[in-house]
Design a protein around this motif. Structure first.
Motif, PDB file in Angstrom:
ATOM      1  N   ASN A  85       0.823  -1.208   0.000  1.00 53.72           N
ATOM      2  CA  ASN A  85       0.000   0.000   0.000  1.00 53.72           C
ATOM      3  C   ASN A  85       0.860   1.261   0.000  1.00 53.72           C
ATOM      4  OD1 ASN A  85      -2.771   1.121   0.210  1.00 53.72           O
ATOM      5  ND2 ASN A  85      -1.979   1.948   2.131  1.00 53.72           N
TER       6      ASN A  85
ATOM      7  N   ASN B  15       0.990   4.096  -3.042  1.00 53.96           N
ATOM      8  CA  ASN B  15       0.811   5.535  -2.862  1.00 53.96           C
ATOM      9  C   ASN B  15       2.017   6.323  -3.353  1.00 53.96           C
ATOM     10  OD1 ASN B  15      -1.779   6.384  -1.240  1.00 53.96           O
ATOM     11  ND2 ASN B  15      -1.125   4.433  -0.358  1.00 53.96           N
TER      12      ASN B  15
ATOM     13  N   ASN C 190      -4.682   6.734  -1.616  1.00 57.88           N
ATOM     14  CA  ASN C 190      -5.463   6.730  -0.388  1.00 57.88           C
ATOM     15  C   ASN C 190      -5.437   8.116   0.229  1.00 57.88           C
ATOM     16  OD1 ASN C 190      -3.972   3.599   0.114  1.00 57.88           O
ATOM     17  ND2 ASN C 190      -6.124   3.874  -0.380  1.00 57.88           N
TER      18      ASN C 190
ATOM     19  N   HIS D 146      -3.531   1.188   5.659  1.00 54.63           N
ATOM     20  CA  HIS D 146      -4.851   1.550   5.136  1.00 54.63           C
ATOM     21  C   HIS D 146      -5.939   0.634   5.696  1.00 54.63           C
ATOM     22  CE1 HIS D 146      -7.818   3.178   2.494  1.00 54.63           C
ATOM     23  NE2 HIS D 146      -8.006   2.034   1.850  1.00 54.63           N
TER      24      HIS D 146
ATOM     25  N   GLU E 213      -9.467   1.607   7.686  1.00 52.69           N
ATOM     26  CA  GLU E 213     -10.791   1.132   7.320  1.00 52.69           C
ATOM     27  C   GLU E 213     -11.477   0.425   8.494  1.00 52.69           C
ATOM     28  OE1 GLU E 213     -10.391   0.358   2.541  1.00 52.69           O
ATOM     29  OE2 GLU E 213     -10.080  -1.293   3.947  1.00 52.69           O
TER      30      GLU E 213
END
Length: 496
Positions: A7, A11, A241, A267, A271
Motif C-alpha cells: 500500500n 501511494n 489513499n 490503510h 478502514e
C-alpha cells in the motif's frame, strides 16, 4: 512483502506518476511561455502571478491539508492546472492572470502536501519494517526518507524530458523559420540580452507571418498538455489513499508529534476504525467544529510566522529563496535570452530535455549516496556547478556554431537543481519531522518568493545583472548553511 508495504509503494508510485504527468504539461509550458507570449511581457507576468499566489497559499497550506487530506489537495490542484492550461488557448491579461493566480493559490498546498506525504510514507515504511526494534526504526527513517525522495524526483524530473519532447515535436514545422520569429537581428543575445529592448509587437507579427497555421499548432500542443493533466487527476482519484493529516496532531509527552504511533497504521487499519461508530461521529463533529472556527486558521498562520523567525529557519532562508530563483533563471531567462533568441522557440524543448535527463540520473545517485556523502558536501558541489555555469554563460557569445553549449548548460543546471531539491527536502524531513508540514510550507513559500521576484523583474533587468545577482545569492546561501551546520553539530555534541 506485506499488504502495508504494498500500500505504501502504491501511494508512492501514484504520487510520483501524477506529479510527472501534470508537470510534463506545466514544466514544458513554463519553459516556452516567456517566448510564446512575449507581447508586453505577458508570459513572465503570468508566471510571476503564479508564484505570488504560491506565497499566500503556503500560509494556509498546512491547514488545508489537515482539513481535506493529501488526496483531495492534489486533486484540487490538478483541476487548477487544467484551468491554467485552458486559458492559454486564448492568452490575454484578463484570462491568463486570473488563472495564474488561482493556480498559485493552490500550489503552496500541493507542494507542502507532497513533501509531508513523502516523509509520512517513508516514516511509516521504516516503522513497519522495524516494529520490534524502535532503535533500528529511528536509524532507518532518515535512509528511507532519502530513498523515497530520490525515487519521487527521479520520476518527477523525467517530466522535463517528456514535456520538452512533446513541445519540440509539435513546434518543429517546415513552415516555421525559427530564427526569423525571434527578431534576433534586432537584439543582442546571451549575457548582453535586455528584454525591454526587444520590439515585442514586431516579433509577434513576424511569428504570425511565418506560421501557416499558428493557432492550430499551439492548440495541438495545449491539448496534449491538457490531456496529461486529466490523466494525472484520474490516476490520483483511482489509486491514492486519502490520509487526513489531522490524525497526526497527537503529541507525545515531550510535546512532539508521535509519528510512529500515527503512521504505523496501514490503510486496512484506517478502514477497520469504521466499526467504532461513536468514535467516528465524535471525530466528524470535532472536524466540523474546527472548520467553523476561523481562529484555527489564524493560529496556523501565527504558528508558521513564529517558526519562520527561528534561527534554524532564518539561516537557511536564503537557500530556500535561491532554490526558486535558480529554477526561474533557467526556465524564464536562459530559454529566452540564449536559446530562443539565437536558435528559435522550436529548439527550446530539445535543449531542455537534457535538464530532465540530468535530473533523473542525479536523483537516482543522491538517494543512494546520501549515506556515504555528507549533505553539506552535496550542497557545495551544487554551488560550484551553479557558479561555474553562470561564469561560463557570462563570457559565452551564443551562436549556432556552438550548438553543444545550448545542451550542456541545462544538463549541468539540472544536476545542481536536483541536488538542491532532494537535499533540502531530506534536510527538512530529517531535522524538522515534528512540524514537517509547516517547514515544508515555509520552504515552498520562500522558493515561490524567489521565483516570483525573478519572473516579475525579468522583463526589466538585463542578463548581466541577473548573472551577478545569482552568483551572490548562491555564495550567501552556502555561507549561512555552513554556519547552521556548525551550530547544529555543536548542539548535538552538547546533547551527547
Amino acid at each position: 512483502m506485506d499488504t502495508s508495504s504494498i500500500n505504501i509503494y502504491k501511494n508512492l508510485l501514484t504520487l510520483s506518476l501524477s506529479f510527472t504527468l501534470v508537470f510534463t504539461a506545466y514544466g514544458s509550458l513554463q519553459n516556452l511561455i516567456s517566448s510564446l507570449n512575449q507581447v508586453q511581457g505577458l508570459g513572465v507576468a503570468s508566471l510571476s502571478c503564479i508564484y505570488g499566489g504560491f506565497i499566500l497559499s503556503c500560509f494556509f497550506g498546512p491547514t488545508l491539508i489537515k482539513r481535506l487530506g493529501y488526496k483531495f489537495v492534489f486533486v484540487t490542484g490538478w483541476f487548477c492546472h487544467c484551468i491554467f492550461i485552458s486559458t492559454n488557448f486564448y492568452p490575454k491579461y484578463y484570462t491568463l492572470v486570473p488563472s495564474s493566480i488561482l493556480l498559485g493559490l493552490i500550489s503552496g498546498a500541493i507542494w507542502t502536501a507532497q513533501g509531508a506525504f513523502l516523509t509520512s510514507l517513508a516514516t511509516k515504511y521504516a516503522t513497519s519494517r522495524s516494529s520490534d526494534n524502535p532503535t533500528k526504526a529511528g536509524e532507518d527513517i532518515s535512509r528511507q526518507i532519502a530513498k523515497f525522495i530520490g525515487f519521487f524526483y527521479m520520476l518527477f524530473q523525467s517530466s522535463q524530458v517528456w514535456g520538452n519532447l512533446i513541445s519540440s515535436l509539435v513546434l518543429q514545422s517546415p513552415a516555421v523559420n525559427s530564427n526569423k520569429t525571434t527578431g534576433s537581428t534586432h537584439v543582442a543575445c546571451g549575457a548582453a540580452f535586455c528584454p525591454y529592448e526587444v520590439d515585442h509587437n514586431l516579433n509577434a507579427s513576424r511569428f504570425r507571418e511565418n506560421h501557416e497555421e499558428p493557432d492550430k499548432t499551439v492548440y495541438i500542443l495545449l491539448g496534449t498538455y491538457l490531456g496529461c493533466d486529466v490523466l494525472g487527476i484520474i490516476l490520483t482519484i483511482l489509486f491514492m489513499n486519502n490520509i487526513n493529516e489531522s490524525k497526526c496532531d497527537k503529541k507525545t509527552d515531550l510535546g512532539e508529534i508521535n509519528e510512529t504511533s500515527v503512521l504505523a497504521a496501514d490503510h486496512d487499519d484506517i478502514e477497520r476504525t469504521n466499526d467504532n461508530q461513536n468514535d467516528n461521529e465524535a471525530r466528524k463533529h470535532a472536524q466540523i467544529k474546527d472548520l467553523e472556527l476561523p481562529e484555527n486558521v489564524l493560529l496556523s498562520l501565527w504558528s508558521t510566522l513564529k517558526l519562520m523567525c527561528q534561527p534554524s529557519i532564518l539561516l537557511i532562508t536564503p537557500l530556500f529563496i535561491f532554490s526558486g530563483a535558480e529554477g526561474a533563471w533557467l526556465f524564464g531567462d536562459f530559454t529566452q535570452a540564449f536559446t530562443t533568441c539565437t536558435l528559435g522557440v522550436s529548439t527550446v524543448g530539445y535543449t531542455m530535455i537534457g535538464f530532465g535527463v540530468s535530473g533523473i540520473v542525479i536523483s537516482f545517485l543522491t538517494s543512494r549516496l546520501e549515506k556515504c556523502i555528507p549533505r553539506l558536501a552535496m550542497f557545495i558541489a551544487a554551488s560550484i556547478l551553479n557558479i561555474g555555469v553562470l561564469l561560463t554563460v557570462h563570457f559565452w557569445h551564443p551562436q549556432s556554431e556552438t550548438m553543444w553549449m545550448f545542451f550542456l548548460v541545462p544538463v549541468l543546471w539540472g544536476a545542481s537543481d536536483t541536488i538542491w531539491l532532494t537535499q533540502i527536502s531530506s534536510h527538512i524531513g530529517i531535522n524538522f519531522s515534528a512540524n514537517k508540514e509547516d517547514v515544508f510550507a515555509i520552504w515552498r513559500l520562500w522558493q515561490a518568493f524567489g521565483q516570483m521576484i525573478s519572473f516579475a523583474v525579468s522583463h526589466y533587468v538585463c542578463m548581466n545583472t541577473k548573472l551577478y545577482t545569482l552568483m551572490s545569492m548562491v555564495v550567501l546561501s552556502m555561507v549561512l548553511f555552513i554556519i547552521d551546520n556548525i551550530k547544529n553539530k555543536k548542539v548535538a555534541s552538547r546533547g551527547a
